[in-house]
Design a protein around this motif. Structure first.
Motif, PDB file in Angstrom:
ATOM      1  N   TYR A   1     -24.368  47.997  16.719  1.00  0.00           N
ATOM      2  CA  TYR A   1     -25.334  47.813  15.636  1.00  0.00           C
ATOM      3  C   TYR A   1     -25.290  48.974  14.640  1.00  0.00           C
ATOM      4  CZ  TYR A   1     -27.301  44.925  19.401  1.00  0.00           C
ATOM      5  OH  TYR A   1     -27.478  44.024  20.414  1.00  0.00           O
ATOM      6  N   GLY A   2     -25.788  48.709  13.458  1.00  0.00           N
ATOM      7  CA  GLY A   2     -25.966  49.745  12.456  1.00  0.00           C
ATOM      8  C   GLY A   2     -27.447  50.030  12.274  1.00  0.00           C
ATOM      9  N   TYR A   3     -27.782  51.304  12.170  1.00  0.00           N
ATOM     10  CA  TYR A   3     -29.178  51.711  11.949  1.00  0.00           C
ATOM     11  C   TYR A   3     -29.233  52.528  10.672  1.00  0.00           C
ATOM     12  CZ  TYR A   3     -33.584  54.257  12.576  1.00  0.00           C
ATOM     13  OH  TYR A   3     -34.833  54.800  12.391  1.00  0.00           O
ATOM     14  N   LEU A   4     -30.073  52.111   9.720  1.00  0.00           N
ATOM     15  CA  LEU A   4     -30.165  52.778   8.422  1.00  0.00           C
ATOM     16  C   LEU A   4     -31.617  53.187   8.198  1.00  0.00           C
ATOM     17  CD1 LEU A   4     -28.405  51.395   5.209  1.00  0.00           C
ATOM     18  CD2 LEU A   4     -30.223  53.073   5.185  1.00  0.00           C
ATOM     19  N   TYR A   5     -31.850  54.487   8.105  1.00  0.00           N
ATOM     20  CA  TYR A   5     -33.207  55.025   7.959  1.00  0.00           C
ATOM     21  C   TYR A   5     -33.430  55.476   6.523  1.00  0.00           C
ATOM     22  CZ  TYR A   5     -37.069  58.362   8.387  1.00  0.00           C
ATOM     23  OH  TYR A   5     -38.242  59.051   8.210  1.00  0.00           O
ATOM     24  N   LEU A   6     -34.528  55.002   5.919  1.00  0.00           N
ATOM     25  CA  LEU A   6     -34.857  55.383   4.543  1.00  0.00           C
ATOM     26  C   LEU A   6     -36.296  55.897   4.493  1.00  0.00           C
ATOM     27  CD1 LEU A   6     -33.861  55.379   1.567  1.00  0.00           C
ATOM     28  CD2 LEU A   6     -35.101  53.223   1.305  1.00  0.00           C
ATOM     29  N   PRO A   7     -36.489  57.214   4.300  1.00  0.00           N
ATOM     30  CA  PRO A   7     -37.841  57.781   4.302  1.00  0.00           C
ATOM     31  C   PRO A   7     -38.614  57.556   3.014  1.00  0.00           C
ATOM     32  CG  PRO A   7     -36.217  59.517   4.012  1.00  0.00           C
ATOM     33  CD  PRO A   7     -35.453  58.255   4.275  1.00  0.00           C
ATOM     34  N   GLY A   8     -37.922  57.288   1.898  1.00  0.00           N
ATOM     35  CA  GLY A   8     -38.624  57.089   0.633  1.00  0.00           C
ATOM     36  C   GLY A   8     -37.690  56.538  -0.422  1.00  0.00           C
ATOM     37  N   PHE A   9     -38.279  55.937  -1.477  1.00  0.00           N
ATOM     38  CA  PHE A   9     -37.470  55.380  -2.565  1.00  0.00           C
ATOM     39  C   PHE A   9     -37.346  56.429  -3.671  1.00  0.00           C
ATOM     40  CE2 PHE A   9     -38.623  51.772  -0.113  1.00  0.00           C
ATOM     41  CZ  PHE A   9     -37.662  50.803  -0.337  1.00  0.00           C
ATOM     42  N   TYR A  10     -36.464  57.380  -3.462  1.00  0.00           N
ATOM     43  CA  TYR A  10     -36.284  58.465  -4.415  1.00  0.00           C
ATOM     44  C   TYR A  10     -35.349  58.017  -5.538  1.00  0.00           C
ATOM     45  CZ  TYR A  10     -32.373  58.955  -1.139  1.00  0.00           C
ATOM     46  OH  TYR A  10     -31.300  58.705  -0.323  1.00  0.00           O
ATOM     47  N   ALA A  11     -35.428  58.711  -6.671  1.00  0.00           N
ATOM     48  CA  ALA A  11     -34.599  58.372  -7.828  1.00  0.00           C
ATOM     49  C   ALA A  11     -34.227  59.648  -8.568  1.00  0.00           C
ATOM     50  CB  ALA A  11     -35.343  57.406  -8.748  1.00  0.00           C
ATOM     51  N   ARG A  12     -33.328  59.548  -9.516  1.00  0.00           N
ATOM     52  CA  ARG A  12     -32.866  60.732 -10.249  1.00  0.00           C
ATOM     53  C   ARG A  12     -33.938  61.287 -11.176  1.00  0.00           C
ATOM     54  NH1 ARG A  12     -28.075  57.754 -10.243  1.00  0.00           N
ATOM     55  NH2 ARG A  12     -26.403  58.810  -9.103  1.00  0.00           N
ATOM     56  N   PHE A  13     -34.711  60.405 -11.793  1.00  0.00           N
ATOM     57  CA  PHE A  13     -35.739  60.836 -12.743  1.00  0.00           C
ATOM     58  C   PHE A  13     -35.179  61.799 -13.790  1.00  0.00           C
ATOM     59  CE2 PHE A  13     -38.769  60.184  -8.982  1.00  0.00           C
ATOM     60  CZ  PHE A  13     -38.995  58.862  -9.342  1.00  0.00           C
ATOM     61  N   GLY A  14     -33.979  61.515 -14.262  1.00  0.00           N
ATOM     62  CA  GLY A  14     -33.403  62.332 -15.324  1.00  0.00           C
ATOM     63  C   GLY A  14     -32.682  63.579 -14.852  1.00  0.00           C
ATOM     64  N   GLU A  15     -32.697  63.866 -13.549  1.00  0.00           N
ATOM     65  CA  GLU A  15     -32.024  65.060 -13.041  1.00  0.00           C
ATOM     66  C   GLU A  15     -30.516  64.811 -12.953  1.00  0.00           C
ATOM     67  OE1 GLU A  15     -33.634  66.330  -9.345  1.00  0.00           O
ATOM     68  OE2 GLU A  15     -35.713  66.237 -10.021  1.00  0.00           O
ATOM     69  N   ARG A  16     -29.752  65.743 -13.493  1.00  0.00           N
ATOM     70  CA  ARG A  16     -28.296  65.576 -13.508  1.00  0.00           C
ATOM     71  C   ARG A  16     -27.738  65.461 -12.096  1.00  0.00           C
ATOM     72  NH1 ARG A  16     -25.061  70.052 -16.726  1.00  0.00           N
ATOM     73  NH2 ARG A  16     -26.411  69.181 -18.354  1.00  0.00           N
ATOM     74  N   ASP A  17     -28.245  66.296 -11.197  1.00  0.00           N
ATOM     75  CA  ASP A  17     -27.739  66.289  -9.820  1.00  0.00           C
ATOM     76  C   ASP A  17     -28.640  65.494  -8.875  1.00  0.00           C
ATOM     77  OD1 ASP A  17     -25.644  67.974 -10.598  1.00  0.00           O
ATOM     78  OD2 ASP A  17     -26.903  69.756 -10.342  1.00  0.00           O
ATOM     79  N   GLY A  18     -29.543  64.704  -9.447  1.00  0.00           N
ATOM     80  CA  GLY A  18     -30.463  63.934  -8.617  1.00  0.00           C
ATOM     81  C   GLY A  18     -29.755  62.815  -7.866  1.00  0.00           C
ATOM     82  N   ARG A  19     -30.433  62.270  -6.873  1.00  0.00           N
ATOM     83  CA  ARG A  19     -29.846  61.202  -6.072  1.00  0.00           C
ATOM     84  C   ARG A  19     -30.687  59.941  -6.184  1.00  0.00           C
ATOM     85  NH1 ARG A  19     -27.809  63.756  -0.386  1.00  0.00           N
ATOM     86  NH2 ARG A  19     -27.460  61.529   0.002  1.00  0.00           N
ATOM     87  N   SER A  20     -30.023  58.822  -6.021  1.00  0.00           N
ATOM     88  CA  SER A  20     -30.681  57.519  -6.082  1.00  0.00           C
ATOM     89  C   SER A  20     -30.701  56.913  -4.684  1.00  0.00           C
ATOM     90  CB  SER A  20     -29.917  56.600  -7.040  1.00  0.00           C
ATOM     91  OG  SER A  20     -30.160  55.241  -6.747  1.00  0.00           O
TER      92      SER A  20
END
Length: 736
Positions: free
Chosen positions: A391-410
Motif C-alpha cells: 500500500y501507499g500512505y500519503l500524509y498531508l498536514p495542511g494545504f500550504y501554497a506559495r503565496f508569492g514566495e519564490r522558494d515557496g512550496r505548493s
C-alpha cells in the motif's frame, strides 16, 4: 491567489468627517481567487475614538459580512448575552442583582450601537471593576483560613449549570468552594510529584529530593494558590482600556458569527506571529475561550507536536518556566499568556492543562522552532505480510501554497510528486491522510482533488447577493486512478472537507474516520481598520484589524460543509464529541443550508460495496483489543464529562485522580504496533549522513507502525482490493 486590492466607495453625508478611500489589502485565511468591491457609508462619528471604532466596525460588518443580519432586538440580545458571558463566563463576579440591572439594555443595544451610545458598556465595566475588588478581598480572607477536606460537599465546575450569586454571602460561598478546589488539586499535584520523585530517587532536575510532610505540602499548596490569585486579580485589574473595549467590540462582531473578530493592534501582531510561526515556542495555536486559553490547533513539526501530549481542546490553566512555580492564567488576556509561553529554543515550559475528560495534568515542553519538513506532504510504502499486499500512505498536514514566495512550496504539487513516487513502487492502493488537517489554500485543494479525476467541478463558493462560483479542475490528466481511501477526523476542516467531499461525491474515494469532520464551510478575510480613516483624523491610539466572514463553501451536490462536515463511508470510534468541538458547538455559527447542485460525471472505475466494507470493519473493531479498550475509554470519558459536580472530600478526589491515571495508563500500555507491516518512508535525505533527518524519518515510520486507526484503514483497503479482484504482490509476481 490573494484578493486584489479593492477600492472602498464612501458616500459623503452632511457631517464633517470623511473616511478614506485608500486601497485596502485583504488577506484571505482560506485563500480564494477573485475580487470584490465593497462600499459603505457611515453615520457622523463623534471625536471619541471608542464610539468611532464601534461605528466603523458595525458599518464594515453590516455592509460586507456574509450574513446580512438586521440590527434589531434579536441582534441586541446576541450582543448582550455574549458580552456578559465574556466578562464573567464562570459566573464568579456578577450577582443576580447586577445582571438584573443590566437586563434593561437587553433590547436596546441595537439602538445604542447605531447612535453610538456606550452607556451599557460603561455600566458593565464599572460594575465588574467593583466586583473584582470585592472578590479579591474575599479571596484573601478565605485563603487565610483553613479548609476542611473531610467535609462532604461538592463544587459545580460547569458554569452553564451554575447561577449567579443571589447575594454577597452567596458570592463568598462560591469563592470558598472554588479556592478549596484549587488548593486541593495543588496539594495533590505536589503530593504526586513527591511520590514520583521518591520512587525515582530524585526530582525532575536529578537533585536529591527534600521530603515534605503533608502539613508542609498543604502549606505550600495554599501559598501557591495565594500567589496565583494575587497575580490573577492584578492582571485582570490592569487590563487596559484598549483590551477592555475589545471585549465589547468582540461581543458585537461575535453576534455575526464566531469567526468574526476584532484584533487590537498588538493582538493582530500576535495573530500574525502564530500564523506564520516566526517565534520560537511550543507551536500551538491558542484561542481565548470564555476566560480560558484553549488549544485551537497543533502546528505540525512543532515542539508540542513532537512531544505528543498536548491536544486540541485542552484548556491551559497554569504556565511554569521549567521547574518554577506555576502561574495561574485563568482570565488572563492572550498577550499576557503568550509572554509566558513563548521563549528561546531549548528552554522548558510546563503547562498545567485540563483535558476533555476533566483530568488535570502537567505537560513539559522544550521550546523549539518548527521543523519545516514536517509541515509538508510525505509518503511511505507499507507492505503487509499478513495479506501480502503493498500500500501507499500519503500524509498531508495542511494545504500550504506559495503565496508569492519564490522558494515557496505548493501542497498540490508536492502531493502529485508523492503520488508519482508511490506509483513507481507499484502500490495496490493509496491512503490519503487528512486527519487534523485544518485547511489552507483553496486553489491547492481544487488542484489536489483534480489529481484523482479526469476533470470537472470541485467546489462551489458563494458570496451573499451573488451567484455561486464553481471552482473546477480543468486538467484532464489523472495522476492516480487506483483504489483511494481518505482518512478524516473531527479536526479535518475547510480545505480538507472540500477535497474529501468532492472525491466522495464523485464516487472516487472511500472516506473513513470520525463520525464527522469539523464542519467549517466559511471563508474569512482581514481588513485593516486604520485604512478606512481619512488622513488628518487624529486618534489617541491606532485601530486594529477586523477578521470577518465573506463567503461560504458548498459541495458539488449543493450541500454546505458548514455544521454537517463530511460523513465517512466507514466510521471509526472517536474520543471527541463533534457537538462539543466542531463548528456547530460555537455560538451563533452560520447554519447549514444548500444551493442547487452542479453537473458532474461520476467516477466510472470499479467500486467496492460500501455496506460490505462497513460490516467488515465493524466486526474487526468489535473484536480487536485496541478498539475495545478505546471504546471503554470513550464510554468512561463521556461519563466523566457529564459528571461536572465534583466532590471536595479529600478521599473522593484522590480516588478519582487515581482512577483517571489508571485508565490513561491502561490505554497507553495497549500494544498497538503492527508487526505484520514493513514500512519504508519515501522521504529523501538532502545530505548523506544527516542523522537528524534519519532519526526524524525513523520516528515517523515507528509512528505509522503504532497507528491502529491506519492499520484498520489498511484492512479496509485490503477488502476493497479483494472485491475488485486485484492480484496480490505474490500473484502478480507469478503472473509476470
Amino acid at each position: 491567489m490573494f484578493l486584489k486590492n479593492v477600492k472602498l466607495g464612501i458616500n459623503r453625508l452632511n457631517w464633517g468627517y470623511l473616511f478614506s478611500m485608500k486601497k485596502l489589502t485583504v488577506v484571505i485565511l482560506l485563500v480564494i481567487a477573485g475580487s470584490a468591491i465593497w462600499g459603505f457609508s457611515l453615520n457622523e462619528p463623534t471625536p471619541d475614538d471608542e464610539k468611532l471604532l464601534l461605528t466603523l466596525v458595525e458599518n464594515v460588518l453590516k455592509q460586507n459580512h456574509y450574513s446580512k443580519l438586521r440590527i434589531d432586538d434579536s441582534f441586541s440580545e446576541r450582543v448582550f448575552d455574549l458580552y456578559i458571558k465574556r466578562m464573567d463566563y464562570n459566573k464568579m463576579y456578577f450577582t443576580e442583582k447586577d445582571v438584573k440591572g443590566f437586563e434593561e439594555y437587553r433590547h436596546k443595544l441595537d439602538e445604542a450601537i447605531l447612535k453610538p451610545d456606550l452607556e451599557f458598556y460603561h455600566l458593565v465595566t464599572e460594575t465588574f471593576a467593583k466586583r473584582l475588588k470585592e472578590t479579591e478581598s474575599i479571596s484573601e480572607k478565605l485563603l487565610n483560613k483553613d479548609f476542611d477536606f473531610e467535609q462532604s460537599e461538592t463544587y459545580e465546575t460547569d458554569p452553564d449549570k451554575r447561577t449567579y450569586a443571589k447575594n454577597d454571602k452567596d458570592l463568598e460561598e462560591i469563592w470558598r468552594k472554588y479556592l478549596k478546589y484549587n488548593v486541593l488539586n495543588s496539594y495533590l499535584g505536589k503530593l504526586e510529584n513527591q511520590e514520583k520523585a521518591i520512587e525515582k530517587g530524585s526530582d525532575s532536575t536529578g537533585a536529591v529530593i527534600e521530603i515534605k510532610t503533608e502539613e508542609e505540602l498543604m502549606e505550600a499548596a495554599v501559598e501557591s494558590t495565594k500567589k496565583n490569585m494575587k497575580t490573577r486579580f492584578k492582571r485582570r485589574s490592569e487590563v487596559d482600556e484598549e483590551d477592555n473595549f475589545a471585549f465589547y467590540i468582540n461581543a458585537l462582531s461575535g453576534a455575526y458569527d464566531p469567526h468574526t473578530q476584532y484584533f487590537p493592534p498588538q493582538e493582530k501582531e500576535n495573530f500574525d506571529m502564530r500564523m506564520t510561526g516566526r517565534l520560537e515556542g511550543i507551536g500551538a495555536v491558542l484561542q481565548e475561550a470564555d476566560g480560558y486559553i484553549k488549544i485551537n490547533s497543533i502546528v505540525t513539526g512543532s515542539a508540542c507536536w513532537r512531544q505528543g501530549d498536548l491536544e486540541v481542546g485542552d484548556l491551559i490553566l497554569k504556565v511554569a518556566q521549567g521547574n518554577g512555580e506555576p502561574e495561574d492564567i485563568v482570565d488572563a488576556p492572550m498577550k499576557e499568556v503568550l509572554k509566558l509561553i513563548r521563549g528561546p529554543k531549548g528552554t522548558e515550559v510546563q503547562l498545567t492543562v485540563q483535558k476533555k475528560d476533566g483530568q488535570i495534568t502537567v505537560i513539559p515542553i522544550i521550546r523549539d522552532v518548527v521543523i519545516r519538513e514536517e509541515t509538508y506532504a510525505k509518503s511511505a510504502v507499507i507492505e503487509d505480510s499478513k495479506t501480502n499486499r503493498k500500500y501507499g500512505y500519503l500524509y498531508l498536514p495542511g494545504f500550504y501554497a506559495r503565496f508569492g514566495e519564490r522558494d515557496g512550496r505548493s501542497s498540490a504539487e508536492d502531493v502529485e510528486a508523492e503520488l508519482e513516487k508511490l506509483k513507481l513502487e507499484k502500490v495496490e492502493g493509496i491512503v490519503l491522510d487528512l486527519r487534523n488537517n485544518g485547511g489552507g489554500s483553496l486553489n491547492d485543494a481544487v488542484e489536489m482533488a483534480g489529481l484523482f479525476i479526469k476533470d470537472g467541478p470541485i467546489v462551489q463558493v458563494k458570496t451573499t447577493g451573488q451567484r455561486s462560483q464553481v471552482k473546477s479542475d480543468y486538467n484532464s490528466n489523472i495522476t492516480y486512478e487506483g483504489p483511494l481511501i481518505i482518512m478524516i477526523n473531527s479536526f479535518s476542516a475547510s480545505a480538507s472537507e472540500i477535497v474529501s467531499a468532492a472525491l466522495k461525491d464523485y464516487g472516487r474515494a472511500y472516506i473513513v474516520g470520525s463520525p464527522s469532520s469539523y464542519g467549517k464551510g466559511t471563508v474569512q478575510t482581514f481588513a485593516d481598520l486604520n485604512r478606512y480613516i481619512k488622513p488628518g483624523i487624529q486618534l489617541e491610539n491606532p485601530f486594529g484589524s477586523l477578521k470577518f466572514t465573506i463567503q461560504q463553501f458548498y459541495r458539488i451536490n449543493g450541500s454546505s460543509t458548514q455544521y454537517k462536515g463530511v460523513k465517512p463511508d466507514v466510521q471509526f470510534p472517536e474520543v471527541y464529541d463533534i457537538k462539543e468541538i466542531g463548528e456547530s458547538s460555537l455560538d451563533y455559527s452560520i447554519p447549514w443550508d444548500s444551493i442547487p447542485s452542479v453537473g458532474f460525471a461520476p467516477w466510472k472505475g470499479l467500486r467496492a460495496d460500501i455496506s460490505n466494507l462497513r460490516s467488515g470493519s465493524e466486526n474487526r473493531i468489535r473484536e480487536e483489543e485496541t478498539f475495545r479498550k478505546l471504546n471503554e475509554r470513550i464510554k468512561w470519558m463521556n461519563a466523566e464529562r457529564n459528571e461536572t459536580e465534583i466532590s471536595l472530600f479529600y478521599d473522593d478526589v484522590r480516588r478519582k485522580r487515581d482512577e483517571r491515571k489508571e485508565m490513561t495508563k491502561e490505554f497507553d500500555e495497549i500494544k498497538t504496533v503492527n508487526e505484520d507491516l514493513l514500512i519504508k518512508s519515501l522521504q529523501e535525505i538532502a545530505v548523506l549522513g544527516d542523522t537528524v533527518a534519519e532519526t526524524r524519518i525513523a520516528n515517523w515510520e515507528k509512528q505509522i507502525s503504532k497507528d491502529f486507526y491506519l492499520h484498520e484503514t489498511l484492512d479496509i483497503m485490503h477488502d476493497i482490493i479483494s472485491q475488485m479482484n486485484v492480484p496480490t504482490i505474490a500473484e502478480d509476481h507469478i503472473d509476470k
